[in-house]
Enzyme design. Structure first.
Site, mmCIF file in Angstrom:
data_model
loop_
_atom_site.group_PDB
_atom_site.id
_atom_site.type_symbol
_atom_site.label_atom_id
_atom_site.label_comp_id
_atom_site.label_asym_id
_atom_site.label_seq_id
_atom_site.Cartn_x
_atom_site.Cartn_y
_atom_site.Cartn_z
ATOM 1 N N ASP A 91 42.940 40.892 45.848
ATOM 2 C CA ASP A 91 41.663 41.053 45.178
ATOM 3 C C ASP A 91 41.438 39.810 44.322
ATOM 4 O O ASP A 91 42.328 39.002 44.124
ATOM 5 C CB ASP A 91 41.602 42.357 44.363
ATOM 6 C CG ASP A 91 40.149 42.786 44.159
ATOM 7 O OD1 ASP A 91 39.247 41.966 44.423
ATOM 8 O OD2 ASP A 91 39.898 43.928 43.735
ATOM 9 N N TRP A 92 40.248 39.688 43.831
ATOM 10 C CA TRP A 92 39.821 38.461 43.145
ATOM 11 C C TRP A 92 40.786 38.109 41.998
ATOM 12 O O TRP A 92 40.884 38.825 41.013
ATOM 13 C CB TRP A 92 38.403 38.671 42.606
ATOM 14 C CG TRP A 92 37.846 37.494 41.878
ATOM 15 C CD1 TRP A 92 38.268 37.003 40.662
ATOM 16 C CD2 TRP A 92 36.787 36.639 42.305
ATOM 17 N NE1 TRP A 92 37.532 35.918 40.303
ATOM 18 C CE2 TRP A 92 36.602 35.672 41.299
ATOM 19 C CE3 TRP A 92 35.963 36.605 43.439
ATOM 20 C CZ2 TRP A 92 35.626 34.678 41.387
ATOM 21 C CZ3 TRP A 92 34.994 35.621 43.512
ATOM 22 C CH2 TRP A 92 34.835 34.675 42.503
#
Ligand code: BGC
Length: 766
Positions: A297-298
């Site tokens: 994820d980011w």
């Protein structure tokens, strides 16, 4: 195969590799999988370590259509890396022009010419926006949900995107969590079927077609169980819940062939998901046999440092790759740190090879090596974006997503003539909130408002008054990362609304959340109707009791007062581009609502987490003493249970039959029930089957959804609905730590929601 790549022009090499196997292409899927594997291996053989690591690097957009963005300080560096073959993927770049410019650099300027895979958050539509995923889940209409994802894929792929970070398959029991809008609610059975429908819609039958895109099941795992509903918070969850509630939609997604999985921001048992070997290698790539790739994820690789799990950036990189995170989304660590770690012998090259092979395989499957510009056709982009057929489809989806919560004295549907209708609420004239928050590719202010939808019924007198703003942000349009300022004080519009309500036959009030009150980072500790809107509702009620409350929101809200006082309540969520038309058609009875809640509505925040498939406890009560599992100041039951939703017509269930009271591991039990439309409208009903395992090696929920059927009935019509129960439906993650069923007695219930009462039982024997 030996290729002297220094004498052959870049890109030609790739073509050669492809062509050398092209002749063998076949429809047989295991055979063509083999061919892809060989192509991947050949390519891997000629890649340098830098080029391999480049494939594992994903950058956020830094490009302003014609070149590196002057706004982005790192743009030059990223641009240089792109040219050097150190970028495998980009996200948040959109449109044929912009993506073509980037793809050209990857394909025509790098040594090997490996095309980029372009990812975007196509969560509920690209430009044409469908209802938020939680709303779509309320339709229980798997075909329509699949079609909605298909349309999103058609538009996204026409605009250059070939990979979406959807569906979010996180189960959640906490309405405070802002991201419940992005999922399918609280139930793993419904959630798994919806995950499958969405993946089918995005990926289609053939991923290499120019109008299908790779999907992502996210976020592995248990992100929906963030403590106290606060986004990004710690997760502390039992193995029992993890396996029986959280994992099933992931397993279903993998069985459906989802091409990527995103890990999650949260920790699990003290280990951040991004660095969690057990989740990503033991389970996902091991037991579950996932052959796609994992995207972080980011920034989640770097976030292992503040988590207190990684000492520093080098350590975070090492942990992430070892644990099985294949692609780095915007931590910028793989590209900067991995090479050194390999050279120092801290990271084994086989881990890199595995990650790169997985990524390349998906690129091959998408057809990017056959034609890197396959998704880049301006004509198609112009033709397909906002196509009228897409708007027709999202309108259908929107109508099916609406849930009728209350309808006393048949106030709904509204009469179409000679009525004076007062329409009140800022959301009734809001063309942005209905789009929700998670639609970065759409254009602001493009939803059909409820006011415009209602105007299409011209034979009534319609007066609109705002009453009160929901938020005070300038212009009412909030930016993705902007904080919301709720209107807590300004009641200057109340009076005009009161005057309009005084003489109206019916008052329609559209109240709820701004589109940006739910979504990522948008947790709420109070889940009431926000700001002065509740007071507005109570004030208008003093003047006119004939109120239809239309709720627009991204999560279950606390609407106790409304439930006690307001005669008609419609849950309209955020329904996307066609919101106003969908709501008007439902209010006027041109569409009879059939949605059912995919998430329980609590009576108060204190009840959260609240969910229908809870355990019985040793003290289930109720008793007339203090010492049982209950609140002293609140009921145990939700305000509206999972599976609940009314229709303008009524249904009667009867004649429950079964052909055997005994089930063995090879047989099945056939159940049937009659359902009759006993009201005055043609209508649809979701017939629901729940099963309770009375006793097992680990405690089991009081009931679990195990089947449903969406049926349409004419006035007076009766239909017989059939379900089949077999052993596989009874499996759970047992004390033996395997998925199995255990012989014993089971009850089953059939009915209109999770409080279904038609009941019988059977025994499972070996
Ligand atoms: C979200 C993901 C999303 C990613 C890319 C993250 O903050 O958690 O769900 O796909 O950003 O936009």
């Amino acid at each position: 195969m030996i290729i002297e790549f220094n004498i052959i022009k870049k890109h030609t090499i790739i073509l050669l590799i492809i062509i050398s196997f092209f002749a063998c292409n076949s429809d047989n899927s295991s055979f063509s999988n083999d061919i892809i594997d060989k192509k991947v291996d050949s390519l891997l053989n000629i890649m340098t370590l830098d080029e391999k690591i480049g494939q594992m690097n994903q950058y956020n957009g830094f490009w302003d259509i014609t070149g590196p963005s002057p706004k982005n300080g790192q743009a030059k560096n990223k641009y240089q890396n792109l040219k050097n073959g150190l970028v495998g993927s980009m996200l948040n770049v959109r449109g044929v022009d912009e993506i073509t410019a980037l793809q050209k650099i990857a394909v025509e300027e790098t040594r090997l010419g490996i095309p980029l895979i372009i990812g975007n958050d196509v969560i509920h539509g690209y430009k044409t926006i469908s209802p938020i995923p939680l709303a779509e889940a309320a339709s229980w209409d798997l075909k329509e949900i699949e079609n909605s994802a298909k349309i999103a894929a058609i538009e996204a792929s026409a605009a250059g995107t070939n990979w979406t970070f959807a569906p979010m398959v996180d189960i959640s029991r906490d309405a405070r969590w802002g991201r419940v809008m992005e999922g399918a609610g609280e139930d793993p059975f419904l959630g798994s079927l919806i995950a499958v429908a969405r993946i089918k819609g995005f990926q289609g039958e053939d991923l290499s077609k120019h109008n299908t895109i790779a999907a992502t099941a996210k976020h592995l795992a248990a992100y929906g169980f963030s403590e106290s509903g606060k986004d990004y918070n710690t997760v502390d969850i039992s193995k029992n819940t993890l396996y029986n509630i959280v994992f099933p939609p992931f397993i279903a997604s993998i069985n459906q062939g989802v091409k990527s999985v995103m890990n999650s921001f949260n920790e699990l048992d003290g280990i951040p998901a991004t660095g969690n070997f057990f989740l990503q290698r033991t389970l996902l790539k091991g037991e579950w046999n996932f052959d796609g790739f994992v995207v972080s994820d980011w920034g989640s690789i770097r976030e292992m440092i503040p988590h207190g799990y990684a000492r520093d950036a080098d350590h975070a990189t090492e942990i992430a790759i070892e644990a099985g995170s294949d692609m780095d989304m915007e931590s910028n660590l793989y590209v900067n740190k991995l090479k050194k770690l390999v050279e120092l012998g801290k990271v084994d090259i086989s881990l890199i090879n595995d990650a790169v092979s997985r990524i390349l395989r998906v690129k091959f499957e998408l057809g990017l090596f056959d034609d890197p510009y396959r998704y880049l056709n301006s004509k198609r982009e112009k033709e397909l974006i906002n196509h009228p057929n897409h708007h027709k489809a999202v309108l259908e989806m929107a109508k099916k997503s609406i849930v009728l919560l209350k309808n006393e004295n048949q106030l709904l549907p509204l009469k179409k003539t000679n009525q004076s209708i007062a329409l009140i609420g800022a959301l009734a004239n809001d063309n942005n909130s209905p789009l929700g928050n998670w639609r970065p590719s759409s254009d602001n202010n493009t939803a059909v408002t409820v006011l415009d939808g209602m105007k299409k019924y011209p034979n009534n007198k319609l007066i609109y008054k705002k009453g009160a703003d929901v938020i005070l942000n300038k212009g009412g349009v909030v930016k993705f990362a902007e904080k919301i300022m709720i209107n807590e004080n300004d009641k200057s519009g109340f009076n005009a609304a009161r005057i309009a309500a005084r003489t109206a036959d019916v008052v329609v009030m559209v109240l709820g959340e701004d589109g940006f009150q739910s979504g990522e980072g948008r947790s709420r500790a109070q889940i009431d109707i926000p700001g002065v809107q509740q007071e507005l509702l109570e004030e208008i009620f003093k003047i006119n009791k004939n109120i239809v409350l239309v709720l627009m929101n991204g999560r279950p809200l606390n609407i106790n007062w409304a439930d006690k006082n307001i005669p008609a309540i419609v849950e309209a969520w955020q329904l996307g581009s066609q919101t106003g038309n969908a709501i008007a058609q439902v209010l006027y009875g041109d569409y009879n609502p059939s949605g059912k809640l995919p998430m329980s509505f609590p009576r108060s925040v204190g009840q959260i987490p609240i969910y229908y498939n809870h355990k019985n406890t040793g003290r289930p009560g109720p008793k007339n003493i203090v010492f049982w599992s209950h609140y002293n100041d609140e009921l145990n039951s939700p305000l509206y249970p999972f599976g609940y939703g009314l229709s303008y017509t009524t249904f009667n269930y009867s004649n429950l039959k079964m052909d055997s009271k005994v089930l063995n591991f090879k047989s099945s039990i056939n159940i049937s029930v009659d359902i009759q439309n006993t009201g005055n409208f043609k209508g649809k009903e979701v017939v629901q089957l729940y099963i309770k395992d009375r006793f097992a090696s680990v405690t089991r929920p009081i009931k679990e959804l195990k089947g449903f059927d969406l049926v349409e009935l004419d006035i007076g019509e009766t239909k017989t609905i059939k379900f089949q129960i077999n052993e596989s439906l009874l499996r759970f993650y047992s004390k033996n730590e395997v998925w199995e069923s255990e012989p014993g007695f089971f009850d089953f219930y059939i009915g209109t929601d999770s409080n279904a009462t038609l009941k019988n039982s059977f025994e499972l024997i070996k």
